[in-house]
Scaffold this active site. Structure first.
Site, PDB file in Angstrom:
ATOM      1  N   GLU A 212       6.239  88.786 -19.460  1.00 42.87           N
ATOM      2  CA  GLU A 212       7.080  89.560 -18.539  1.00 42.87           C
ATOM      3  C   GLU A 212       6.895  89.087 -17.098  1.00 42.87           C
ATOM      4  O   GLU A 212       7.852  89.054 -16.321  1.00 42.87           O
ATOM      5  CB  GLU A 212       6.817  91.056 -18.681  1.00 42.87           C
ATOM      6  CG  GLU A 212       7.099  91.623 -20.076  1.00 42.87           C
ATOM      7  CD  GLU A 212       8.507  91.391 -20.619  1.00 42.87           C
ATOM      8  OE1 GLU A 212       9.435  91.088 -19.838  1.00 42.87           O
ATOM      9  OE2 GLU A 212       8.687  91.514 -21.843  1.00 42.87           O
TER      10      GLU A 212
ATOM     11  N   HIS B  85       9.210  86.254 -16.397  1.00 45.22           N
ATOM     12  CA  HIS B  85      10.570  86.632 -15.982  1.00 45.22           C
ATOM     13  C   HIS B  85      10.622  86.874 -14.477  1.00 45.22           C
ATOM     14  O   HIS B  85      11.568  86.473 -13.804  1.00 45.22           O
ATOM     15  CB  HIS B  85      11.044  87.887 -16.706  1.00 45.22           C
ATOM     16  CG  HIS B  85      11.334  87.694 -18.146  1.00 45.22           C
ATOM     17  ND1 HIS B  85      12.161  86.706 -18.630  1.00 45.22           N
ATOM     18  CD2 HIS B  85      10.895  88.377 -19.237  1.00 45.22           C
ATOM     19  CE1 HIS B  85      12.234  86.785 -19.948  1.00 45.22           C
ATOM     20  NE2 HIS B  85      11.472  87.788 -20.343  1.00 45.22           N
TER      21      HIS B  85
END
Length: 184
Positions: free
Chosen positions: A119, A122
């Site tokens: 994550e 990202h």
């Protein structure tokens, strides 16, 4: 006269950026490239603080143009614990976003350090690549629960370096103003 004008522009840029938790830090030596600092806050995911910190450390070991630094509050990347729906990030891909770490995925056997590092990827501008092998961090849940790799591949690190070489992360196809990178 031109040098003074540039200095004013640089001072204004730093003054505007600093409140957002992203700062430019010049390394030693006049020719050193600028390093962008992205601050993250893990207090919203109290059960996974160590894993989030390790995910950030893995990125910091792999790249040099951007550094992830923990803040107790006020980070531009904020982690939250959720209990269903899959882990995901809402981000602009430029060091600003909310990460939702799903405890039910961890209970299923997915590695929380891998989820956190994925994550964070990202937030550093990388898209999902679910078809990739376990050696690629951005393959996310694609390789299954047996995959425990929480470190970016050399190719992923190189892409982040390219995106952040001039600060603030470059444009990434598919990453607009506010993107939801769906479910780990």
């Amino acid at each position: 006269m031109k040098a003074r004008g540039f200095g004013r522009v640089a001072a204004v840029a730093v003054a505007v950026v600093a409140p957002f938790g992203v700062g430019l830090v010049a390394g030693p030596g006049a020719s050193a490239a600028a390093v962008t600092t992205v601050y993250y806050t893990s207090s919203g995911a109290p059960d996974y603080v160590a894993q989030i910190d390790q995910g950030a450390a893995n990125w910091n070991a792999a790249v040099s143009d951007v550094k992830l630094v923990k803040k107790s509050s006020g980070g531009t990347v904020v982690f939250h614990e959720i209990h269903s729906g899959g882990s995901y990030t809402q981000t602009d891909g430029h060091g600003n976003g909310d990460v939702y770490l799903d405890t039910s995925q961890v209970a299923e056997g997915f590695d929380p350090t891998r989820i956190a590092a994925h994550e964070l990827g990202h937030n550093l501008g990388l898209p999902d690549d679910y078809e990739g092998p376990c050696s690629e961090l951005m393959s996310g849940h694609g390789p299954g629960t047996s995959c425990k790799n929480a470190k970016p591949s050399a190719e992923e690190a190189a892409k982040v370096e390219q995106l952040w070489e001039n600060g603030f992360g470059g444009e990434v196809e598919g990453m607009g103003t506010r993107v939801t990178s769906v479910v780990y």
